[in-house]
Design a protein around this motif. Structure first.
Motif, PDB file in Angstrom:
ATOM      1  N   PRO A 289     -34.111   8.819  45.620  1.00 54.72           N
ATOM      2  CA  PRO A 289     -34.428   7.396  45.131  1.00 54.72           C
ATOM      3  C   PRO A 289     -35.952   7.171  45.254  1.00 54.72           C
ATOM      4  CG  PRO A 289     -32.858   7.692  46.743  1.00 54.72           C
ATOM      5  CD  PRO A 289     -33.354   9.052  46.595  1.00 54.72           C
ATOM      6  N   PRO A 290     -36.315   6.208  44.312  1.00 56.10           N
ATOM      7  CA  PRO A 290     -37.743   5.841  44.376  1.00 56.10           C
ATOM      8  C   PRO A 290     -38.388   5.585  45.788  1.00 56.10           C
ATOM      9  CG  PRO A 290     -36.611   4.895  42.585  1.00 56.10           C
ATOM     10  CD  PRO A 290     -35.745   5.477  43.474  1.00 56.10           C
ATOM     11  N   ASN A 291     -37.608   4.827  46.517  1.00 52.21           N
ATOM     12  CA  ASN A 291     -37.936   4.436  48.057  1.00 52.21           C
ATOM     13  C   ASN A 291     -38.112   5.732  48.877  1.00 52.21           C
ATOM     14  OD1 ASN A 291     -35.178   4.672  48.345  1.00 52.21           O
ATOM     15  ND2 ASN A 291     -35.320   2.969  49.600  1.00 52.21           N
ATOM     16  N   SER A 292     -37.881   6.894  48.388  1.00 53.40           N
ATOM     17  CA  SER A 292     -37.579   8.063  49.418  1.00 53.40           C
ATOM     18  C   SER A 292     -38.705   8.691  49.256  1.00 53.40           C
ATOM     19  CB  SER A 292     -36.249   8.967  48.951  1.00 53.40           C
ATOM     20  OG  SER A 292     -36.063   9.975  49.825  1.00 53.40           O
ATOM     21  N   ASN A 293     -40.086   8.515  50.281  1.00 53.62           N
ATOM     22  CA  ASN A 293     -41.227   8.993  50.209  1.00 53.62           C
ATOM     23  C   ASN A 293     -41.009  10.353  51.261  1.00 53.62           C
ATOM     24  OD1 ASN A 293     -42.492   7.073  48.838  1.00 53.62           O
ATOM     25  ND2 ASN A 293     -42.816   5.700  50.523  1.00 53.62           N
ATOM     26  N   CYS A 294     -41.647  11.355  50.763  1.00 49.14           N
ATOM     27  CA  CYS A 294     -41.828  12.620  51.739  1.00 49.14           C
ATOM     28  C   CYS A 294     -42.278  12.132  53.186  1.00 49.14           C
ATOM     29  CB  CYS A 294     -42.809  13.596  51.206  1.00 49.14           C
ATOM     30  SG  CYS A 294     -41.907  14.424  49.764  1.00 49.14           S
ATOM     31  N   ALA A 295     -41.991  12.758  54.257  1.00 52.14           N
ATOM     32  CA  ALA A 295     -42.314  12.517  55.463  1.00 52.14           C
ATOM     33  C   ALA A 295     -43.877  12.574  55.592  1.00 52.14           C
ATOM     34  CB  ALA A 295     -41.572  13.508  56.399  1.00 52.14           C
ATOM     35  N   ASP A 296     -44.395  11.770  56.430  1.00 54.94           N
ATOM     36  CA  ASP A 296     -45.669  11.654  56.923  1.00 54.94           C
ATOM     37  C   ASP A 296     -45.843  12.960  58.052  1.00 54.94           C
ATOM     38  OD1 ASP A 296     -46.758  10.159  54.723  1.00 54.94           O
ATOM     39  OD2 ASP A 296     -46.594   8.374  56.348  1.00 54.94           O
ATOM     40  N   ILE A 297     -46.783  13.576  58.168  1.00 58.04           N
ATOM     41  CA  ILE A 297     -47.131  14.715  58.904  1.00 58.04           C
ATOM     42  C   ILE A 297     -48.048  14.361  60.011  1.00 58.04           C
ATOM     43  CG2 ILE A 297     -47.357  17.108  59.473  1.00 58.04           C
ATOM     44  CD1 ILE A 297     -44.956  16.549  58.056  1.00 58.04           C
ATOM     45  N   VAL A 298     -47.827  14.463  61.452  1.00 61.40           N
ATOM     46  CA  VAL A 298     -48.831  14.493  62.470  1.00 61.40           C
ATOM     47  C   VAL A 298     -49.339  15.594  62.465  1.00 61.40           C
ATOM     48  CG1 VAL A 298     -48.942  13.418  64.841  1.00 61.40           C
ATOM     49  CG2 VAL A 298     -47.153  12.701  63.389  1.00 61.40           C
ATOM     50  N   THR A 299     -50.694  15.684  62.332  1.00 58.86           N
ATOM     51  CA  THR A 299     -51.558  16.970  62.433  1.00 58.86           C
ATOM     52  C   THR A 299     -52.012  17.285  63.889  1.00 58.86           C
ATOM     53  OG1 THR A 299     -53.590  16.030  61.878  1.00 58.86           O
ATOM     54  CG2 THR A 299     -52.113  16.906  59.936  1.00 58.86           C
ATOM     55  N   GLY A 300     -52.368  18.447  64.081  1.00 53.87           N
ATOM     56  CA  GLY A 300     -52.829  18.841  65.551  1.00 53.87           C
ATOM     57  C   GLY A 300     -52.483  20.163  65.911  1.00 53.87           C
ATOM     58  N   GLY A 301     -52.897  20.484  67.333  1.00 58.29           N
ATOM     59  CA  GLY A 301     -52.498  21.886  67.611  1.00 58.29           C
ATOM     60  C   GLY A 301     -53.493  23.050  67.398  1.00 58.29           C
ATOM     61  N   ASP A 302     -54.276  22.640  66.492  1.00 62.46           N
ATOM     62  CA  ASP A 302     -55.122  23.818  66.163  1.00 62.46           C
ATOM     63  C   ASP A 302     -56.116  24.200  67.354  1.00 62.46           C
ATOM     64  OD1 ASP A 302     -56.780  21.603  66.173  1.00 62.46           O
ATOM     65  OD2 ASP A 302     -57.616  22.063  63.930  1.00 62.46           O
ATOM     66  N   GLY A 303     -56.837  25.183  67.008  1.00 69.44           N
ATOM     67  CA  GLY A 303     -57.833  25.706  68.444  1.00 69.44           C
ATOM     68  C   GLY A 303     -57.116  26.937  69.079  1.00 69.44           C
ATOM     69  N   PRO A 304     -58.062  27.312  69.812  1.00 66.44           N
ATOM     70  CA  PRO A 304     -57.748  28.613  70.564  1.00 66.44           C
ATOM     71  C   PRO A 304     -56.742  28.564  71.640  1.00 66.44           C
ATOM     72  CG  PRO A 304     -59.831  27.889  71.537  1.00 66.44           C
ATOM     73  CD  PRO A 304     -59.612  26.937  70.398  1.00 66.44           C
ATOM     74  N   THR A 305     -56.444  27.441  72.049  1.00 71.31           N
ATOM     75  CA  THR A 305     -55.328  27.109  73.207  1.00 71.31           C
ATOM     76  C   THR A 305     -54.015  27.796  72.608  1.00 71.31           C
ATOM     77  OG1 THR A 305     -56.334  25.298  74.004  1.00 71.31           O
ATOM     78  CG2 THR A 305     -54.290  25.645  74.595  1.00 71.31           C
ATOM     79  N   ILE A 306     -53.412  28.714  73.477  1.00 68.60           N
ATOM     80  CA  ILE A 306     -51.992  29.232  73.270  1.00 68.60           C
ATOM     81  C   ILE A 306     -51.121  28.201  73.508  1.00 68.60           C
ATOM     82  CG2 ILE A 306     -50.586  30.952  73.523  1.00 68.60           C
ATOM     83  CD1 ILE A 306     -52.960  32.933  74.069  1.00 68.60           C
ATOM     84  N   PRO A 307     -50.276  27.831  72.412  1.00 62.43           N
ATOM     85  CA  PRO A 307     -48.949  26.665  72.845  1.00 62.43           C
ATOM     86  C   PRO A 307     -48.108  27.194  74.161  1.00 62.43           C
ATOM     87  CG  PRO A 307     -49.287  26.961  70.525  1.00 62.43           C
ATOM     88  CD  PRO A 307     -50.180  28.125  71.263  1.00 62.43           C
ATOM     89  N   ALA A 308     -47.779  26.207  74.893  1.00 61.66           N
ATOM     90  CA  ALA A 308     -46.717  26.886  76.227  1.00 61.66           C
ATOM     91  C   ALA A 308     -45.541  27.576  75.393  1.00 61.66           C
ATOM     92  CB  ALA A 308     -46.411  25.353  76.477  1.00 61.66           C
ATOM     93  N   ALA A 309     -44.830  27.299  74.395  1.00 62.15           N
ATOM     94  CA  ALA A 309     -43.803  27.925  74.030  1.00 62.15           C
ATOM     95  C   ALA A 309     -44.280  29.625  73.890  1.00 62.15           C
ATOM     96  CB  ALA A 309     -43.249  27.291  72.861  1.00 62.15           C
ATOM     97  N   GLN A 310     -45.468  29.697  73.358  1.00 61.85           N
ATOM     98  CA  GLN A 310     -45.803  30.927  73.062  1.00 61.85           C
ATOM     99  C   GLN A 310     -46.162  31.802  74.515  1.00 61.85           C
ATOM    100  OE1 GLN A 310     -48.382  30.371  69.191  1.00 61.85           O
ATOM    101  NE2 GLN A 310     -49.057  32.340  70.443  1.00 61.85           N
TER     102      GLN A 310
END
Length: 469
Positions: free
Chosen positions: A57-78
């Motif tokens: 539908p025309p009002n169905s816009n793709c989801a906006d994405i919240v950016t972040g998480g870059d850099g040398p820090t290893i994520p907790a899950a990893q």
């Protein structure tokens, strides 16, 4: 119309097993083990096209994405998976992981990604991801390593095949005619298209299939095509990994009281109220629950007797489907920002571990790999439970440990009452050495005293007589 086509005609909207999921409601009733697989219900994997005409539908816009998480820090899950050490044994080289999801956007950190087809939009190839969900999943599996970036997929040398099978941005063509202009789309994705997508993934050479979406309901006879497709995958030496589902969407909300506290050793299937597919076909699939960063079961995980293992599924970092960086969340159609959380995102971690194991042990069958993943998990105190199965997946143990030929059944280990052996009374103490020492000391002390007394002069007292006067 034969039974195969009757099942294929069932059009049930599937829910994404994530915090921004979707779904349609079902009543609650007693559920049971899935029926025996009928191979005749297995659909074809071709053509990779929606069985209905669909629209966005025309009002169905793709989801906006919240950016972040870059850099040398290893994520907790990893860090929890200790991937730095696991990668010394395997990085998933040579493995092909099919992601059956909302599509996977092309990304520089998914080199060699192969379009696998589109069951949502006619003419698509599986590389449009309006929802963002599928790209998050694929990144957690196979995002390549980049200098200066802590985030990477569990199997960074594996390759992705993208098959779009569901989207909350699409619906059947014409559905908007009965909606208000601001109404959200119905979403699209059926049990029939999921089964076809599984068969297609097998036929395209996948060694692992990730399904981070679920159908929930009380019916026990509408997903026979899923069972047939899963059996086909396992018999074709493909490991299928599926989400356990989230209880934050309506059809999955009823809480399965799998373990009866008054009878903890009873059959866990006897207390199930809501089925979760494909997870419930646990003879053919690894069903994955979510845990938090402390190892506790996530509150949203749907419990069930089909649970195999668990992995971290909260506040994840993955690839940005709208750019070349990383992301930490998405904004849903109601404008609410949500983190990358859900059993959807625990599932790709397990799929990545499966890819690591398959690369290290190419001679192992799919069944052997499934057993190894479960046998080497960090088991809960009771051995198995309805939230985490056999426990949190452990890549290093899966890559190095010996495993038993058989696993204990999927039910808690019953408590046991054992009479411990009463220890024998200790023998009387042997004090000979002490006594000898004491006697010797006494003799020496007496001798010293006598010697001391003998050293004094002897004085005599003489009497007085009259001659002395």
């Amino acid at each position: 119309m034969n039974a195969h086509w009757r099942v294929a005609a069932v059009a049930v909207t599937l829910g994404l097993s994530a915090s921004f999921g979707l779904g349609s409601g079902y009543g609650v009733a007693h559920a049971d083990r899935p029926p025996a697989v009928n191979p005749g219900l297995r659909p074809a994997g071709e053509p990779a096209a929606p069985p209905d005409k669909t629209e966005r539908p025309p009002n169905s816009n793709c989801a906006d994405i919240v950016t972040g998480g870059d850099g040398p820090t290893i994520p907790a899950a990893q860090r929890a998976l200790d991937l730095e050490h696991a990668w010394k044994f395997s990085k998933g080289e040579g493995q092909v992981v099919a992601v059956i999801d909302t599509g996977v956007a092309r990304h520089p950190r998914l080199p060699g990604m192969e379009p696998g087809g589109d069951f949502v939009a006619a003419g698509g190839d599986g590389t449009e991801d309006c929802d963002g969900h599928g790209t998050f999943v694929a990144g957690l599996i196979a995002a390549s390593q980049v200098d200066g970036q802590g985030f990477a997929g569990v199997a960074p040398e594996a390759r992705i095949i993208s098959i779009r099978q569901t989207s909350k941005m699409y619906q059947r063509e014409g559905a908007s005619r009965n909606k208000a202009p601001d109404d959200l789309p119905d979403g699209y994705g059926t049990l029939a298209t999921m089964a076809s997508a599984i068969v297609r993934a097998v036929d395209k050479g996948a060694t692992v299939i990730n399904i981070s979406e679920v159908w929930c309901g009380s019916s026990n006879d509408v997903d026979g095509s899923i069972g047939a497709a899963l059996q086909y995958a396992l018999d074709s030496n493909v490991v299928v990994v599926a989400a356990a589902g989230n209880n934050d969407s309506e059809p999955c909300k009823p809480v399965n009281k799998v373990i009866d506290p008054l009878d903890p050793t009873s059959d866990p299937w006897s207390n199930v109220q809501v089925n979760v597919s494909p997870a419930r076909w646990d003879d053919y699939v690894l069903a994955v629950g979510s845990i938090d960063q402390n190892g506790a079961p996530s509150k949203f995980t749907v419990p069930g007797p089909w649970l195999s293992v668990a992995a971290t599924g909260e506040n994840m970092i993955s690839l940005n489907p709208r750019g070349d960086g990383t992301a930490i969340g998405a904004v849903d159609q109601r404008g609410q920002q949500n983190p990358i959380s859900g059993t959807s995102f625990a599932t790709p971690l397990v799929s990545g571990v499966v890819a690591l194991v398959r690369a290290r042990f190419p001679e192992m069958s799919a069944r052997e790999v499934i057993r190894r993943i479960q046998a080497t998990a960090h088991a809960p105190a009771e051995g198995w439970n309805q939230y985490v199965g056999y426990g949190a997946v452990d890549p290093i143990a899966a890559l190095t440990n010996a495993v038993p030929d058989k696993l204990p059944p999927k039910r808690p280990t019953p408590p046991r009452s054992e009479q411990l052996a009463v220890p024998a009374p200790p023998p009387p103490p042997d004090n000979t050495a002490r006594n000898v020492a004491l006697i010797g000391t006494g003799v020496i002390a007496a001798a010293l005293i006598l010697g001391y007394l003998a050293s004094f002069p002897i004085r005599r007292r003489f009497g007085v007589t009259s001659d002395d006067m």
